[in-house]
Design a protein around this motif. Sequence first.
Motif, PDB file in Angstrom:
ATOM      1  N   PRO A  42      -9.653   0.147  -0.323  1.00  0.00           N
ATOM      2  CA  PRO A  42      -8.371  -0.138   0.323  1.00  0.00           C
ATOM      3  C   PRO A  42      -7.239  -0.330  -0.698  1.00  0.00           C
ATOM      4  O   PRO A  42      -6.096   0.043  -0.437  1.00  0.00           O
ATOM      5  CB  PRO A  42      -8.639  -1.428   1.106  1.00  0.00           C
ATOM      6  N   GLU A  43      -7.575  -0.870  -1.865  1.00  0.00           N
ATOM      7  CA  GLU A  43      -6.579  -1.048  -2.918  1.00  0.00           C
ATOM      8  C   GLU A  43      -6.030   0.303  -3.382  1.00  0.00           C
ATOM      9  O   GLU A  43      -4.827   0.468  -3.573  1.00  0.00           O
ATOM     10  CB  GLU A  43      -7.167  -1.797  -4.119  1.00  0.00           C
ATOM     11  N   LYS A  44      -6.938   1.283  -3.547  1.00  0.00           N
ATOM     12  CA  LYS A  44      -6.527   2.625  -3.966  1.00  0.00           C
ATOM     13  C   LYS A  44      -5.676   3.288  -2.891  1.00  0.00           C
ATOM     14  O   LYS A  44      -4.648   3.897  -3.180  1.00  0.00           O
ATOM     15  CB  LYS A  44      -7.746   3.494  -4.262  1.00  0.00           C
ATOM     16  N   VAL A  45      -6.097   3.169  -1.634  1.00  0.00           N
ATOM     17  CA  VAL A  45      -5.340   3.762  -0.529  1.00  0.00           C
ATOM     18  C   VAL A  45      -3.953   3.135  -0.456  1.00  0.00           C
ATOM     19  O   VAL A  45      -2.945   3.846  -0.300  1.00  0.00           O
ATOM     20  CB  VAL A  45      -6.095   3.605   0.808  1.00  0.00           C
ATOM     21  N   ALA A  46      -3.877   1.813  -0.610  1.00  0.00           N
ATOM     22  CA  ALA A  46      -2.578   1.130  -0.581  1.00  0.00           C
ATOM     23  C   ALA A  46      -1.686   1.612  -1.723  1.00  0.00           C
ATOM     24  O   ALA A  46      -0.485   1.830  -1.530  1.00  0.00           O
ATOM     25  CB  ALA A  46      -2.774  -0.384  -0.657  1.00  0.00           C
ATOM     26  N   ALA A  47      -2.266   1.809  -2.892  1.00  0.00           N
ATOM     27  CA  ALA A  47      -1.489   2.319  -4.024  1.00  0.00           C
ATOM     28  C   ALA A  47      -0.971   3.719  -3.726  1.00  0.00           C
ATOM     29  O   ALA A  47       0.167   4.055  -4.060  1.00  0.00           O
ATOM     30  CB  ALA A  47      -2.341   2.306  -5.290  1.00  0.00           C
ATOM     31  N   ASP A  48      -1.794   4.546  -3.082  1.00  0.00           N
ATOM     32  CA  ASP A  48      -1.371   5.893  -2.704  1.00  0.00           C
ATOM     33  C   ASP A  48      -0.236   5.847  -1.687  1.00  0.00           C
ATOM     34  O   ASP A  48       0.706   6.638  -1.759  1.00  0.00           O
ATOM     35  CB  ASP A  48      -2.540   6.694  -2.136  1.00  0.00           C
ATOM     36  N   VAL A  49      -0.327   4.931  -0.744  1.00  0.00           N
ATOM     37  CA  VAL A  49       0.732   4.781   0.260  1.00  0.00           C
ATOM     38  C   VAL A  49       2.035   4.385  -0.429  1.00  0.00           C
ATOM     39  O   VAL A  49       3.090   4.973  -0.181  1.00  0.00           O
ATOM     40  CB  VAL A  49       0.342   3.740   1.337  1.00  0.00           C
ATOM     41  N   ARG A  50       1.947   3.411  -1.329  1.00  0.00           N
ATOM     42  CA  ARG A  50       3.147   2.969  -2.059  1.00  0.00           C
ATOM     43  C   ARG A  50       3.736   4.108  -2.895  1.00  0.00           C
ATOM     44  O   ARG A  50       4.937   4.283  -2.956  1.00  0.00           O
ATOM     45  CB  ARG A  50       2.812   1.796  -2.964  1.00  0.00           C
ATOM     46  N   ALA A  51       2.890   4.863  -3.564  1.00  0.00           N
ATOM     47  CA  ALA A  51       3.342   5.949  -4.440  1.00  0.00           C
ATOM     48  C   ALA A  51       4.021   7.064  -3.655  1.00  0.00           C
ATOM     49  O   ALA A  51       4.844   7.783  -4.206  1.00  0.00           O
ATOM     50  CB  ALA A  51       2.168   6.511  -5.235  1.00  0.00           C
ATOM     51  N   THR A  69     -13.496  -1.672  10.335  1.00  0.00           N
ATOM     52  CA  THR A  69     -12.658  -2.832  10.644  1.00  0.00           C
ATOM     53  C   THR A  69     -12.305  -3.601   9.375  1.00  0.00           C
ATOM     54  O   THR A  69     -11.144  -3.953   9.156  1.00  0.00           O
ATOM     55  CB  THR A  69     -13.366  -3.759  11.658  1.00  0.00           C
ATOM     56  N   GLU A  70     -13.296  -3.840   8.533  1.00  0.00           N
ATOM     57  CA  GLU A  70     -13.046  -4.549   7.272  1.00  0.00           C
ATOM     58  C   GLU A  70     -12.111  -3.745   6.370  1.00  0.00           C
ATOM     59  O   GLU A  70     -11.216  -4.315   5.740  1.00  0.00           O
ATOM     60  CB  GLU A  70     -14.366  -4.819   6.550  1.00  0.00           C
ATOM     61  N   PHE A  71     -12.313  -2.432   6.311  1.00  0.00           N
ATOM     62  CA  PHE A  71     -11.465  -1.565   5.492  1.00  0.00           C
ATOM     63  C   PHE A  71     -10.015  -1.665   5.948  1.00  0.00           C
ATOM     64  O   PHE A  71      -9.098  -1.867   5.138  1.00  0.00           O
ATOM     65  CB  PHE A  71     -11.957  -0.115   5.590  1.00  0.00           C
ATOM     66  N   LEU A 103      -6.859  -3.163   4.006  1.00  0.00           N
ATOM     67  CA  LEU A 103      -5.716  -2.285   3.765  1.00  0.00           C
ATOM     68  C   LEU A 103      -4.422  -2.945   4.234  1.00  0.00           C
ATOM     69  O   LEU A 103      -3.412  -2.911   3.535  1.00  0.00           O
ATOM     70  CB  LEU A 103      -5.915  -0.939   4.463  1.00  0.00           C
ATOM     71  N   GLU A 104      -4.456  -3.567   5.397  1.00  0.00           N
ATOM     72  CA  GLU A 104      -3.275  -4.258   5.908  1.00  0.00           C
ATOM     73  C   GLU A 104      -2.825  -5.351   4.940  1.00  0.00           C
ATOM     74  O   GLU A 104      -1.638  -5.497   4.655  1.00  0.00           O
ATOM     75  CB  GLU A 104      -3.552  -4.853   7.287  1.00  0.00           C
ATOM     76  N   THR A 105      -3.776  -6.109   4.417  1.00  0.00           N
ATOM     77  CA  THR A 105      -3.450  -7.156   3.445  1.00  0.00           C
ATOM     78  C   THR A 105      -2.849  -6.554   2.184  1.00  0.00           C
ATOM     79  O   THR A 105      -1.847  -7.044   1.660  1.00  0.00           O
ATOM     80  CB  THR A 105      -4.713  -7.968   3.094  1.00  0.00           C
ATOM     81  N   GLU A 106      -3.437  -5.462   1.704  1.00  0.00           N
ATOM     82  CA  GLU A 106      -2.952  -4.805   0.490  1.00  0.00           C
ATOM     83  C   GLU A 106      -1.549  -4.230   0.666  1.00  0.00           C
ATOM     84  O   GLU A 106      -0.804  -4.102  -0.299  1.00  0.00           O
ATOM     85  CB  GLU A 106      -3.907  -3.676   0.066  1.00  0.00           C
ATOM     86  N   LEU A 107      -1.187  -3.895   1.904  1.00  0.00           N
ATOM     87  CA  LEU A 107       0.124  -3.308   2.168  1.00  0.00           C
ATOM     88  C   LEU A 107       1.164  -4.347   2.580  1.00  0.00           C
ATOM     89  O   LEU A 107       2.224  -3.993   3.095  1.00  0.00           O
ATOM     90  CB  LEU A 107       0.007  -2.232   3.263  1.00  0.00           C
TER      91      LEU A 107
END
Length: 83
Positions: A51-60, A4-6, A10-14
């Motif tokens: 979550p920051e890394k996952v968000a960066a991957d989503v953006r990339a 849940t925290e992750f 992630l939602e915030t990072e995106l």
Amino acid sequence: MNKTEFLQQLETELSDVTLEERMAALQYFTMYFEDAGPEQEQQVISELGSPEKVAADVRAGGEDGGEGWIAPTIEKQPKKQSK
């Protein structure tokens, strides 16, 4: 950190991507956690990274053809034409 925290982080990072891409990513990762099961939650978090890394991957993986994760396209069903 738990699932849940992750996902909340992630939602915030995106917050800087489109709503459609953010929702597709959150749906994808929610299902990823659910498929793994609660007993594998920490392993999934470890494999995914922060979550920051996952968000960066989503953006990339966006329209620029980056090598990161690409959000699945939500297919829209064609409307039936009335006769």
